[in-house]
Scaffold this motif. Structure first.
Motif, PDB file in Angstrom:
ATOM      1  N   ILE A  64      62.928 -12.630  22.257  1.00 35.24           N
ATOM      2  CA  ILE A  64      62.172 -13.835  22.599  1.00 35.24           C
ATOM      3  C   ILE A  64      63.178 -14.914  22.980  1.00 35.24           C
ATOM      4  N   TRP A  92      61.646 -19.441  29.666  1.00 35.40           N
ATOM      5  CA  TRP A  92      61.707 -19.190  28.228  1.00 35.40           C
ATOM      6  C   TRP A  92      60.354 -18.645  27.795  1.00 35.40           C
ATOM      7  N   ASP A  93      60.299 -18.112  26.589  1.00 32.66           N
ATOM      8  CA  ASP A  93      59.054 -17.560  26.057  1.00 32.66           C
ATOM      9  C   ASP A  93      58.377 -18.508  25.082  1.00 32.66           C
ATOM     10  N   LYS A  94      59.187 -19.193  24.273  1.00 32.69           N
ATOM     11  CA  LYS A  94      58.654 -20.138  23.286  1.00 32.69           C
ATOM     12  C   LYS A  94      59.506 -21.402  23.276  1.00 32.69           C
ATOM     13  N   ASP A 113      53.938 -21.428  23.143  1.00 28.66           N
ATOM     14  CA  ASP A 113      54.160 -20.323  24.060  1.00 28.66           C
ATOM     15  C   ASP A 113      54.231 -20.901  25.467  1.00 28.66           C
TER      16      ASP A 113
END
Length: 143
Positions: A64, A92-94, A113
């Motif tokens: 992640i 980015w993912d988070k 998210d």
């Protein structure tokens, strides 16, 4: 702990010269990594070949990619936080936003998210703490 030494030096500098060195992003990236379960050793190993400026995410853990934003008021009159930094890309993912007190003690942390963040904030120019508080709460300091 090395983080505490960095904070102590920054606060001493601020006390002596009026303005703290810019350590908020460094401290917040470390704190976010610890919040999501990365050990200090894993974070150290991951960051060793990184530069201060990297496009996209600040660190990755368990596949992640994390982007970290943070605020810290100086403690001087009128220094409370009304505007928060906005992500300028979506690589980015988070995203984790952290709010500190004047002594770099974490007060709260919120996670977003990428798709939720983009749909909620892409068209908004100015974000406030209230906006980020609509995400997933990772940490709230007991008052």
């Amino acid at each position: 702990m090395l983080r505490d030494k960095l904070v102590d030096i920054a606060l001493e500098w601020q006390g002596r010269f009026g303005v703290s060195p810019q350590i908020t992003s460094t401290v917040s990236e470390y704190d976010a990594a610890i919040l999501v379960g990365m050990s200090e050793e894993e974070y150290s190993d991951y960051m060793k070949d990184k530069t201060a400026v990297s496009k996209g995410s600040d660190f990755a853990f368990n596949n992640i990619r994390y982007q970290v934003k943070a605020n810290r008021p100086s403690g001087k009159p009128g220094s409370f936080v009304t505007m928060v930094p906005k992500a300028t890309n979506y690589e980015w993912d988070k995203l984790i936003w952290i709010l500190y007190d004047k002594n770099y003690v974490m007060q709260e942390a919120w996670e977003w998210d990428v798709e939720d963040y983009k749909s909620k904030f892409d068209k908004i120019k100015r974000l406030s703490p209230l906006d980020y508080r609509k995400g997933k709460c990772l940490f709230i300091k007991n008052k």
